[in-house]
Scaffold this active site. Structure first.
Site, short mmCIF file in Angstrom:
data_model
loop_
_atom_site.label_atom_id
_atom_site.label_comp_id
_atom_site.label_asym_id
_atom_site.label_seq_id
_atom_site.Cartn_x
_atom_site.Cartn_y
_atom_site.Cartn_z
N ASP A 66 -6.27 21.11 45.03
CA ASP A 66 -6.46 22.30 46.26
C ASP A 66 -7.91 23.02 46.39
O ASP A 66 -9.06 23.72 45.23
CB ASP A 66 -5.76 23.98 45.92
CG ASP A 66 -5.94 25.01 47.48
OD1 ASP A 66 -5.36 24.24 48.18
OD2 ASP A 66 -6.70 25.22 47.20
N ASN A 108 -15.51 26.51 56.66
CA ASN A 108 -14.91 25.78 58.05
C ASN A 108 -15.19 27.45 58.75
O ASN A 108 -15.16 27.60 59.71
CB ASN A 108 -13.12 26.49 57.76
CG ASN A 108 -12.20 24.90 57.93
OD1 ASN A 108 -13.15 24.30 58.51
ND2 ASN A 108 -10.92 24.92 57.92
N HIS A 123 -14.50 23.78 61.62
CA HIS A 123 -13.36 23.06 61.46
C HIS A 123 -14.21 21.79 62.57
O HIS A 123 -13.84 21.28 60.56
CB HIS A 123 -12.16 23.07 62.61
CG HIS A 123 -11.88 24.27 62.07
ND1 HIS A 123 -11.03 24.69 61.31
CD2 HIS A 123 -11.54 25.64 63.14
CE1 HIS A 123 -10.04 25.79 61.76
NE2 HIS A 123 -10.82 26.45 62.91
N ASP A 137 -13.50 19.70 58.81
CA ASP A 137 -13.01 18.06 58.60
C ASP A 137 -13.84 16.70 58.40
O ASP A 137 -13.20 16.45 57.43
CB ASP A 137 -12.34 17.53 60.42
CG ASP A 137 -11.32 18.70 61.23
OD1 ASP A 137 -10.47 19.27 60.18
OD2 ASP A 137 -11.13 18.59 62.19
N ASP A 185 -5.68 21.96 52.80
CA ASP A 185 -7.66 20.78 51.58
C ASP A 185 -6.81 20.91 51.16
O ASP A 185 -6.70 21.21 49.51
CB ASP A 185 -8.48 22.62 51.79
CG ASP A 185 -7.79 23.64 50.82
OD1 ASP A 185 -6.83 23.68 51.32
OD2 ASP A 185 -8.70 24.52 50.71
#
Length: 365
Positions: free
Chosen positions: A240, A248, A253, A257, A283
């Site tokens: 993680d 973010n 975003h 991404d 994530d």
């Protein structure tokens, strides 16, 4: 001539039906992704306590409703698919019910409420049922598609024969039929490409191109069976990203991404060809490692993965400081079944988070 026109009409009809099935299969994938996004929002909130994750949960809920509405309209004339869709609606309602209850428990009882683990396990059970139903509907749609393809081939053959016979009498009709047949062939090829892409998307993450949650389940099932029969060991690493939410929030975003794509490429560069890397959602990444002899190999691998983030990750010209928390579970040391191993790896990953992040932890002995 009438026979030719009937065959052509049926060809167009079956092509449209096949297109509809392709759209339905794409929406099945979108439905699974929407529920997974909602689940990521819930888990993010339970992990961090930040209410911003509730926006992700609500966005996933909204997308789920929208996809269900589309599927509801598309399957009105497909009773065999309707049954499965109605079951999915019930399970989706249960899934969001469980997530909402878990959120309420978190709000009123705190981080260490004993009910959270129970609700989490219940949510996973419901998610497993949803995935099974999605797979079943996708299989039904695949069979429908194969039937339509078979009918299209028959009509294509009939159309070509009719065009040839008619062309002997009228050259002009032959040219017209040839043009129509060519267009139909292009449509068939285009539909085949769409179906191939839909099939790939069903098993892969659309953003990073890595295998998705469904592929993880299949790979783990195969790996488990092989290990059980050969008495070999394998390991599951839950990973993680640390600091991803802040990226973010600060850069949007789009940058987030792009960062996930960059991280996926970084991971692949330090892995062996036999290692299986997948994006679990949000994530979170899952790594399945087979063909190792000693735990030290896993320790070295985890250290290499963590070292990737010793320097900021350049993304779109922006140096982003992130890390990775890793939880490791070994078969058969930490569990005799896949579900048990996944639970151990997940818990170990959270232990890494609680211990300061950007580190690895093995499951409890």
């Amino acid at each position: 001539m009438v026979w030719l026109f009937i065959a052509m009409y049926q060809l167009v009809y079956y092509s449209e039906q096949k297109d509809l099935v392709d759209r339905q299969r794409y929406d099945i994938v979108a439905l699974g992704k929407a529920i997974t996004n909602a689940e990521s929002g819930q888990r993010g909130y339970l992990l961090t306590g930040h209410t911003l994750f509730l926006d992700t949960l609500e966005q996933g809920r909204t997308e789920t409703r929208q996809v269900l509405v589309r599927l509801d309209k598309q399957t009105s004339d497909q009773p065999e698919v309707r049954i499965g869709l109605d079951r999915i609606k019930q399970l989706v309602h249960q899934k969001f019910d469980v997530m909402d209850k878990t959120i309420q428990v978190q709000l009123h009882a705190g981080d260490f409420s004993p009910h959270l683990s129970l609700n989490k396990d219940k949510g996973r059970e419901v998610m497993k049922l949803i995935d099974d139903q999605l797979d079943e509907i996708d299989s039904k749609l695949q069979r429908l598609r194969e039937g339509f393809e078979q009918e299209i081939r028959k009509r294509m053959f009939a159309s070509v024969i009719g065009a040839i016979l008619l062309g002997v009498l009228i050259i002009g009709v032959l040219l017209f039929s040839y043009r129509s047949t060519t267009e139909l062939l292009e449509q068939v090829l285009e539909n085949q490409a769409v179906a191939k892409q839909a099939s790939h998307q069903a098993d892969h993450d659309l953003l990073t191109g890595l295998p998705n949650r469904r592929s993880v389940d299949v790979h783990l099932a195969n790996t488990y069976q092989l290990a059980r029969h050969t008495s070999k060991q394998f390991a599951i690493l839950f990973m993680d990203l640390d600091g991803f939410k802040q990226v973010n929030d600060k850069y949007g975003h789009g940058v987030g991404d792009a960062l996930l794509i960059e991280v996926a490429d970084m991971f692949k560069k330090v892995l062996r060809q036999s290692d299986f890397l997948a994006r679990q959602g949000g994530d979170e990444f899952v790594l399945v490692v087979g063909s190792y002899l000693y735990r030290q190999e896993l320790t070295q691998l985890a250290e290499r993965l963590i070292k990737l983030f010793s320097q900021p990750v350049m993304t779109r010209g922006i140096p982003l400081e992130i890390g990775v928390s890793i939880g490791i579970a070994e078969y058969p040391h930490h569990g005799k079944h896949v579900k048990q191993l996944l639970h151990v790896a997940d818990k170990a990953m959270y232990d890494s988070k609680k211990s300061g992040k950007n580190r690895y932890s093995f499951g409890s002995e």
